[in-house]
Design a protein around this motif. Structure first.
Motif, PDB file in Angstrom:
ATOM      1  N   ILE A  14     -35.820 -10.104 -29.874  1.00  0.00           N
ATOM      2  CA  ILE A  14     -36.191 -11.524 -29.862  1.00  0.00           C
ATOM      3  C   ILE A  14     -35.243 -12.247 -30.817  1.00  0.00           C
ATOM      4  N   HIS A  15     -34.598 -13.293 -30.300  1.00  0.00           N
ATOM      5  CA  HIS A  15     -33.743 -14.116 -31.145  1.00  0.00           C
ATOM      6  C   HIS A  15     -34.634 -14.879 -32.132  1.00  0.00           C
ATOM      7  N   SER A  25     -29.114 -12.476 -27.313  1.00  0.00           N
ATOM      8  CA  SER A  25     -30.013 -12.877 -26.229  1.00  0.00           C
ATOM      9  C   SER A  25     -31.348 -12.183 -26.422  1.00  0.00           C
ATOM     10  N   THR A  26     -32.430 -12.949 -26.215  1.00  0.00           N
ATOM     11  CA  THR A  26     -33.744 -12.327 -26.154  1.00  0.00           C
ATOM     12  C   THR A  26     -33.769 -11.468 -24.904  1.00  0.00           C
ATOM     13  N   GLY A  27     -34.219 -10.227 -25.033  1.00  0.00           N
ATOM     14  CA  GLY A  27     -34.213  -9.356 -23.857  1.00  0.00           C
ATOM     15  C   GLY A  27     -34.754  -7.973 -24.153  1.00  0.00           C
ATOM     16  N   TYR A  28     -34.614  -7.098 -23.163  1.00  0.00           N
ATOM     17  CA  TYR A  28     -35.121  -5.732 -23.281  1.00  0.00           C
ATOM     18  C   TYR A  28     -34.032  -4.750 -22.872  1.00  0.00           C
ATOM     19  N   SER A  29     -33.866  -3.677 -23.627  1.00  0.00           N
ATOM     20  CA  SER A  29     -32.945  -2.624 -23.225  1.00  0.00           C
ATOM     21  C   SER A  29     -33.369  -1.300 -23.859  1.00  0.00           C
ATOM     22  N   GLU A  30     -33.562  -0.295 -23.040  1.00  0.00           N
ATOM     23  CA  GLU A  30     -33.803   1.085 -23.478  1.00  0.00           C
ATOM     24  C   GLU A  30     -34.811   1.208 -24.617  1.00  0.00           C
ATOM     25  N   LEU A  70     -44.989 -16.306 -27.707  1.00  0.00           N
ATOM     26  CA  LEU A  70     -45.856 -15.256 -27.168  1.00  0.00           C
ATOM     27  C   LEU A  70     -45.434 -14.894 -25.739  1.00  0.00           C
ATOM     28  N   GLY A  71     -45.047 -15.904 -24.968  1.00  0.00           N
ATOM     29  CA  GLY A  71     -44.588 -15.660 -23.603  1.00  0.00           C
ATOM     30  C   GLY A  71     -43.375 -14.738 -23.567  1.00  0.00           C
ATOM     31  N   HIS A  72     -42.456 -14.908 -24.526  1.00  0.00           N
ATOM     32  CA  HIS A  72     -41.288 -14.017 -24.600  1.00  0.00           C
ATOM     33  C   HIS A  72     -41.730 -12.566 -24.824  1.00  0.00           C
ATOM     34  N   PHE A  73     -42.624 -12.370 -25.786  1.00  0.00           N
ATOM     35  CA  PHE A  73     -43.089 -11.015 -26.083  1.00  0.00           C
ATOM     36  C   PHE A  73     -43.737 -10.392 -24.854  1.00  0.00           C
ATOM     37  N   ARG A  74     -44.583 -11.163 -24.192  1.00  0.00           N
ATOM     38  CA  ARG A  74     -45.299 -10.616 -23.032  1.00  0.00           C
ATOM     39  C   ARG A  74     -44.330 -10.317 -21.891  1.00  0.00           C
ATOM     40  N   LEU A  85     -41.456   2.397 -28.078  1.00  0.00           N
ATOM     41  CA  LEU A  85     -41.050   0.993 -28.091  1.00  0.00           C
ATOM     42  C   LEU A  85     -40.700   0.570 -29.517  1.00  0.00           C
ATOM     43  N   LEU A  86     -39.687  -0.292 -29.644  1.00  0.00           N
ATOM     44  CA  LEU A  86     -39.348  -0.895 -30.940  1.00  0.00           C
ATOM     45  C   LEU A  86     -38.961  -2.355 -30.730  1.00  0.00           C
ATOM     46  N   PHE A  87     -38.945  -3.103 -31.836  1.00  0.00           N
ATOM     47  CA  PHE A  87     -38.560  -4.521 -31.786  1.00  0.00           C
ATOM     48  C   PHE A  87     -37.405  -4.794 -32.743  1.00  0.00           C
TER      49      PHE A  87
END
Ligand SMILES: [Zn+2]
Ligand SMILES: [Zn+2]
Ligand SMILES: [Zn+2]
Length: 331
Positions: free
Chosen positions: A153-154, A143-148, A178-182, A122-124
């Motif tokens: 996080i914006h 966009s805040t989001g997840y991919s591969e 915190l909700g975004h991260f979770r 995982l990376l940020f």
């Protein structure tokens, strides 16, 4: 979050850099999950993101071969520090990220950086766009989001005014950093569950068919809003947008409940920790506690701390998240 104490006996906090009573320098040691007084531990050093930028209070072994703590090693892109305000936003981003990481560690979930495990780590990325600075980032939109394996996080999600403006525009009753991260970590662990062969067959039955067109579903959600009956079926309005978002929202709430119940136990508000409870027991305990916290908030003129009701359907989804977490723990 667990309760921490300084060597002088006074209570200190997860984000403390110093003891307010005896002024000793403090840091969080992720190996022992404790706050330690720096002068007592010659084998530990402060993270360079703490020393150079003041955005981290974690420690690392002096012989680790790193200058960054284990938490900061998860960063691929940090905010552009040439932009006014970004150092403060980065501090808020790190605080939320560290709180996420500690709960994931506490749960015994697999947790590796993508530097160490290029296939499943995982990376940020903490990214700016034209909204931060149109000259530096012309015509860009993040966009805040997840991919591969990468959670993006914006950076302006760390700006309370900017985040509240988006919250009002989207008619959301809850939007936190915190909700975004979770939430985004839920997408990561779902991908890991699938790659590890522990994704349950029951997913489609409980959350729906995740194969339905994602873009079309999200576009429809933003155009039409959630169905009027969403509270009966989903933990949040946004969870109704697509089964993958339903999973990530439910996962995020699982982490909210788990951390909040652990905090309640460590602060003496409950005599049981979530680690010793079934999911059904956690939900009952959280319903009682969240009503009490909401009432306390109203007593001081604040909004509800947890403006959600967990329906029986949402409870079933939380049970399935718990099942997946238990299976990932034993990997
Ligand atoms: Zn002290
Ligand atoms: Zn650090
Ligand atoms: Zn999502």
């Amino acid at each position: 979050m667990k309760q921490f104490h300084c060597r002088c006996g006074s209570e200190v906090f997860f984000d403390s850099h110093r003891c307010l009573k005896c002024d000793v320098q403090l840091g969080f040691d992720p190996a022992s999950m404790t706050m330690v007084a720096l002068p007592d531990r010659g084998d530990l050093a402060r993270c360079s993101n703490g020393d150079e930028h003041g955005v981290c209070n974690w420690l690392h072994p002096v012989d680790s071969g790193h200058t960054l703590c284990v938490g900061c090693q998860f960063n691929r892109t940090i905010p552009n520090l040439a932009i006014d305000g970004n150092r403060e936003y980065w501090g808020a981003l790190e605080a939320s990220k560290k709180r996420l990481l500690v709960t994931l560690m506490d749960l015994g979930l697999p947790l590796q950086t993508r530097w160490d495990d290029p296939a499943q780590g995982l990376l940020f990325d903490f990214l700016d766009d034209a909204r931060s600075n149109p000259d530096l980032f012309p015509d860009s939109f993040v966009s805040t989001g997840y991919s591969e394996g990468v959670i993006t996080i914006h950076v302006l999600e760390a700006d309370d005014a900017a985040r509240t403006q988006i919250q009002v525009e989207l008619k959301e009753n809850f939007r936190t950093l915190l909700g975004h991260f979770r939430h985004e970590s839920g997408h990561y662990y779902w991908a890991l569950a699938r790659a590890s062969g522990v994704a349950p067959e029951a997913f489609a039955e409980v959350f729906g068919d995740e194969g339905i067109d994602y873009r079309a579903a999200i576009d429809r959600y933003y155009q039409e809003g959630p169905p009027a009956t969403w509270p009966e079926h989903f933990i949040s309005a946004y969870a109704s947008s697509h089964p993958a978002e339903d999973w990530a929202e439910t996962w995020g709430h699982y982490l909210h409940l788990y951390d909040a119940l652990e905090t309640a136990a460590s602060q003496g508000l409950s005599d049981r920790t979530p680690a010793d409870m079934t999911m059904a027991e956690r939900i009952v305990a959280w319903q009682g506690l969240s009503i009490a916290i909401n009432e306390v908030n109203r007593s001081i003129g604040r909004g509800d701390a947890y403006p959600f009701v967990i329906s029986p359907t949402a409870a079933k989804k939380l049970e399935l998240v718990d099942t997946v977490i238990r299976q990932l723990q034993t990997r």
